[in-house]
Write an enzyme that holds these catalytic residues in place. Structure first.
Site: not given
Ligand SMILES: *Cc1c(COP(=O)(O)O)cnc(C)c1O
Length: 382
Positions: A72-73, A201, A239, A325
């Site tokens: 997600g990040s 994610s 990769t 976080c």
């Molecule tokens: C957890 C989260 C992310 C980050 O995802 P990661 O895979 O942990 O980097 C981004 N946005 C939201 C809304 C999340 O809950």
């Protein structure tokens, strides 16, 4: 010791058995590099492309619009920074987002501000909602992207994504949504909802950590951020995480298959917990409906959130004070401050995010432990 009560599904979820089974061959027999020309490589490539097709199907997108990422990040960073670079080439320097985004999105925006990008952080109301008209009012000739969180990770509130998408389409401005929390709980149809970019994610919906997806509509001039080999049609080098992509696709399909049933099951327990816990002295509920089924965010002013978490942990209950976080940072949640909560209220917050494995017995134990925790911590307070 009673069993662990895991009430932190917004932080991460366990990998589903079927997902793990689907991934295993790609760590052992099927270890080829998808870029290799021999059979072992071609088999890995076929698995990767099949995963891409399955994800595309789940989102009502085309396979060539699906890009696998590290999570997600990365998806959030890529969407805003990749579009900022594209915007710069067109002489556009303005980005619209909200004050209650995930840090992955907010920090990317703050970084862009230092590079001369103008960012509008739209305020939300005291229940955690944005009105589509606010987005329209903030747009100008200079706007290259609108990025709005689908469902908030701390309080679960769901934004009117199709309406915001329709405005963006009318104005010809690309629209990104961070759908990391929404996946597996809410409808996701990039065409019906007028979405140009969407972040997922896997570990938030029963898949593995370290793999995600950025959906990017065909023809959008999104710049790459990771340079090198020609993987992902030349837009993201490195990769490919074949096992991760296979796991993500399997998890997304499974999550969508039993979505309606799981939503009903989980929201019934969340509503019961809300009724019991909000009756405790001085409790404030953060966020309102429409909200994710498993989210319950509460403030107990005067109680230190961290102390509450430690008390719960000692009783075998895993919960959060907001987003993983920001826990440990000692700072009040930016989301709760955006709702207009005081620092005191924001610091005494507790986020419970439950999943389908939570039993009614667990729910009853959770309420009991909360009652004793508050009595203990309030008594202890100076
Ligand atoms: C957890 C989260 C992310 C980050 O995802 P990661 O895979 O942990 O980097 C981004 N946005 C939201 C809304 C999340 O809950």
């Amino acid at each position: 010791m009673p069993n662990l009560i895991y009430a932190d599904h917004a932080a991460t979820t366990p990998v589903r058995q079927e997902v793990l089974q689907a991934m295993l061959p790609y760590f052992s027999q099927q270890y080829g590099n998808p870029s290799s020309l021999y059979r072992l490589g071609r088999q890995a490539k076929a698995a990767l492309e099949q995963a891409r097709e399955r994800v595309a199907h789940c989102l009502n997108a085309s396979p060539e619009e699906i890009f696998f990422t590290s999570g997600g990040s990365e998806g959030d960073n890529w969407a805003v920074m990749g579009m900022a670079l594209a915007g710069k080439a067109q002489g556009k320097h303005h980005l619209i987002t909200t004050a209650m985004e995930h840090p992955a999105l907010l920090e990317s925006c703050k970084f862009l501000e230092k590079q001369g990008i103008r960012v509008s952080y739209l305020p939300v109301n005291s229940s955690g909602f944005l009105a589509p008209e606010q987005v329209e009012a903030a747009m100008d000739q200079d706007t290259f992207l609108v990025s709005i969180l689908y469902a908030n990770n701390e309080i679960g509130t769901i934004q009117p994504i199709p309406d915001i998408g329709a405005i963006c389409r009318k104005k010809g401005i690309p629209f990104h949504t961070d759908a990391v929390q929404a996946a597996g709980w809410l409808p996701m149809d990039v065409q019906a909802q007028h979405i140009h970019l969407l972040t997922l994610s896997a570990h938030k919906f029963g898949g593995p950590k370290g793999v995600g997806v950025l959906y990017c509509q065909k023809g959008l001039p999104l710049h790459p951020l990771i340079h090198g080999g020609k993987q992902e049609t030349g837009r993201r080098a490195g990769t490919e995480n074949v096992a991760g992509a296979v796991g993500l696709a399997a998890a997304l399909e499974l999550a969508q298959q039993d979505q309606a049933l799981r939503c009903r099951n989980v929201s019934e327990k969340r509503n019961w917990l809300e009724q019991k816990l909000s009756a405790l002295p001085d409790c404030i509920v953060n966020g309102a409906e429409p909200r994710l089924p498993g989210h319950l965010n509460l403030s107990f002013p005067g109680v230190e959130g961290e102390s509450l978490l430690l008390y719960l942990d000692a009783q075998g209950i895993a919960a959060s004070s907001g987003s993983a976080c920001s826990s440990g940072s000692g700072k009040p949640s930016h989301v709760l401050l955006a709702l207009g909560r005081s620092e005191n209220e924001a610091k005494g917050s507790l986020r419970l995010t439950i999943g389908e494995e939570l039993s009614w017995e667990d729910c009853r134990r959770l309420v009991k432990v909360m009652e004793s925790a508050l009595e203990f911590l309030r008594f202890d307070a100076p």
